[in-house]
Design an enzyme around this catalytic site. Structure first.
Site, mmCIF file in Angstrom:
data_model
loop_
_atom_site.group_PDB
_atom_site.id
_atom_site.type_symbol
_atom_site.label_atom_id
_atom_site.label_comp_id
_atom_site.label_asym_id
_atom_site.label_seq_id
_atom_site.Cartn_x
_atom_site.Cartn_y
_atom_site.Cartn_z
ATOM 1 N N GLU A 143 14.692 -1.986 5.231
ATOM 2 C CA GLU A 143 15.759 -1.738 4.240
ATOM 3 C C GLU A 143 16.880 -0.824 4.727
ATOM 4 O OE1 GLU A 143 13.647 -0.390 0.750
ATOM 5 O OE2 GLU A 143 12.585 -2.278 0.521
ATOM 6 N N GLU A 250 6.849 -10.218 1.625
ATOM 7 C CA GLU A 250 6.338 -9.518 0.424
ATOM 8 C C GLU A 250 6.492 -10.393 -0.814
ATOM 9 O OE1 GLU A 250 8.079 -5.586 0.084
ATOM 10 O OE2 GLU A 250 8.015 -5.267 2.248
HETATM 11 C C1 XIL Z 1 5.822 -0.606 -2.812
HETATM 12 C C2 XIL Z 1 4.334 -0.579 -3.153
HETATM 13 O O1 XIL Z 1 3.932 -1.852 -3.547
HETATM 14 C C3 XIL Z 1 4.077 0.427 -4.237
HETATM 15 O O2 XIL Z 1 2.679 0.599 -4.445
HETATM 16 C C4 XIL Z 1 4.692 1.789 -3.864
HETATM 17 O O3 XIL Z 1 4.552 2.690 -4.953
HETATM 18 C C5 XIL Z 1 6.157 1.652 -3.511
HETATM 19 O O4 XIL Z 1 6.315 0.676 -2.486
HETATM 20 N N1 XIL Z 1 9.621 -3.051 -0.456
HETATM 21 C C6 XIL Z 1 8.737 -2.624 0.505
HETATM 22 C C7 XIL Z 1 7.384 -2.174 0.102
HETATM 23 O O5 XIL Z 1 9.016 -2.736 1.700
HETATM 24 O O6 XIL Z 1 6.872 -1.177 0.938
HETATM 25 C C8 XIL Z 1 7.367 -1.695 -1.340
HETATM 26 O O7 XIL Z 1 6.012 -1.440 -1.693
HETATM 27 C C9 XIL Z 1 8.013 -2.706 -2.252
HETATM 28 C C10 XIL Z 1 9.431 -2.942 -1.873
#
Ligand code: XIL
Length: 375
Positions: A143, A250
């Site tokens: 990101e 994701e």
């Molecule tokens: C999220 C997790 O799922 C949560 O449990 C945590 O509180 C915050 O992070 N993009 C990403 C992930 O790259 O690492 C994130 O994961 C969701 C958004």
């Protein structure tokens, strides 16, 4: 869970897509602590790529300088290796879930560039080095691209401390620590036109400098209504046209009302009953709509199977999805393929049914447009 004891090739998602791409999932902290055995079983049966949802982020691995907590990450490796799954490291360099000590003195004064860069490089060397040859793919930078119009990079602590070079330096450090690992730039909303163009420009700059970046990770935090399939297709084509591999890292498809489209974990809204309509059960019609949406998205992925190496879901089952708490705390969402009782949902069956329609064709990349960048 009768289907779990059936012969693998007929009933397991990983086998249905075996010749296409890896099918991954993310394991929660609870799962890696052995507190959610049901998730672990489903993960080992159905998925062949494991990511730690949180346990390999800097805040959890190295909360203070030199203080490493490897237990959950080691467990991820053990679980993956015991069922032949690929381990994916997530994530080395991010502006979230990263302790302040990486960029600040104990008094809160900013570290100079050299010290911050050294912290980053040392962290990467320790983490990637420990799992060299075992973690096959790394989300190296997460990101870094700005959501704001007219701004290329997010004004993150890394950018402020090191400058734009932090991205190239992160990839170089990861490559040095494990020359065999596949190195990924990972982000959300980069399938949408604004961030897509910024991603293309960033990747091109990195490739021009011969930075070892191998793939773009499209996070895929999507919804029943967005994004349009054409946007996703365009992004896959353009990223692949640079010679990069594409990962869907994701994936989840939220079914609740949404005002915010994205995955900036700072984004927060207030809980109201209208925003949380399915507190007891997911209506069958919505489950079907989700199944169709997953089916369309996977049909697209299958058409691009020669450039997509992995499709990972962000969690094993609805009960542990982060979307129950994002962007509104305390909702009941249903974004994944397995329900709260670890049972497969209509979306799961839709994806299992898809394989046949593609198993007889090798599906060349007919729509690739490698010239598009030049325009
Ligand atoms: C999220 C997790 O799922 C949560 O449990 C945590 O509180 C915050 O992070 N993009 C990403 C992930 O790259 O690492 C994130 O994961 C969701 C958004």
């Amino acid at each position: 869970m009768s289907f779990l004891s059936q012969p693998p090739s007929l009933h397991y998602l990983r086998d249905a897509y075996q010749s296409k791409f890896l099918i991954g999932t993310a394991l929660s902290v609870r799962s890696l602590r052995g507190e959610d055995e049901g998730s672990t079983t489903v993960a080992q049966n159905h998925f062949n790529a494991f990511t730690a949802e949180n346990s390999m982020k800097p805040a959890l691995l190295q909360p203070s300088p030199g203080e490493f907590h490897w237990e959950e990450a080691d467990r991820l490796l053990d679980l993956a290796e015991s069922c032949g799954a690929v381990t994916v490291g997530h994530t080395l360099v991010w502006h979230e879930q990263t302790p302040r000590w990486f960029f600040e003195t104990p008094n809160g004064a900013p570290l100079n560039r050299e010290a911050a860069l050294n912290n980053m490089q040392t962290h990467i060397a320790a983490v990637v080095g420990r799992y060299r040859g075992r973690v096959k793919q790394w989300d190296v930078v997460n990101e870094a691209i700005s959501d704001e119009q007219g701004e290329e990079l997010r004004p993150s602590p890394w950018l402020q401390a090191v400058g734009e070079e932090f991205i190239a330096e992160a990839f170089r450090a990861a490559h040095k620590a494990d020359p065999e690992a596949v190195l990924i730039y990972n982000d959300y909303n980069i399938e949408l036109s604004g961030k897509r163009d910024k991603t293309l420009r960033l990747m091109k700059r990195l490739l021009d400098q011969e930075v070892p970046v191998h793939a773009v990770g499209i996070q895929g935090h999507w919804h029943l209504d967005y994004p349009a399939l054409e946007e996703i297709e365009c992004a896959i084509e353009l990223f692949a046209s640079l010679g990069l591999r594409v990962m869907i890292t994701e994936l989840d498809i939220g079914v609740l009302p949404a005002q915010y489209q994205g995955a900036n974990i700072q984004s927060r809204q207030t809980l109201t009953p209208e925003m949380n309509p399915y507190t007891e059960v997911l209506p069958e019609a919505v489950a079907q709509q989700q199944a169709e949406r997953y089916e369309q998205i996977f049909q697209l992925f299958l058409r691009y199977q020669t450039v997509i190496d992995r499709v990972s879901f962000w969690g094993v089952h609805d009960g542990i999805s982060w979307l129950n708490h994002f962007p509104i705390w305390g909702r009941t969402d249903y974004p994944l393929l397995f329900d709260r009782a670890y049972q497969p949902k209509p979306a799961f069956h839709a994806l299992m049914g898809l394989e046949d329609s593609f198993s007889h064709s090798s599906t060349p990349l007919t729509t690739m447009a490698p010239t598009v960048l030049a325009t």
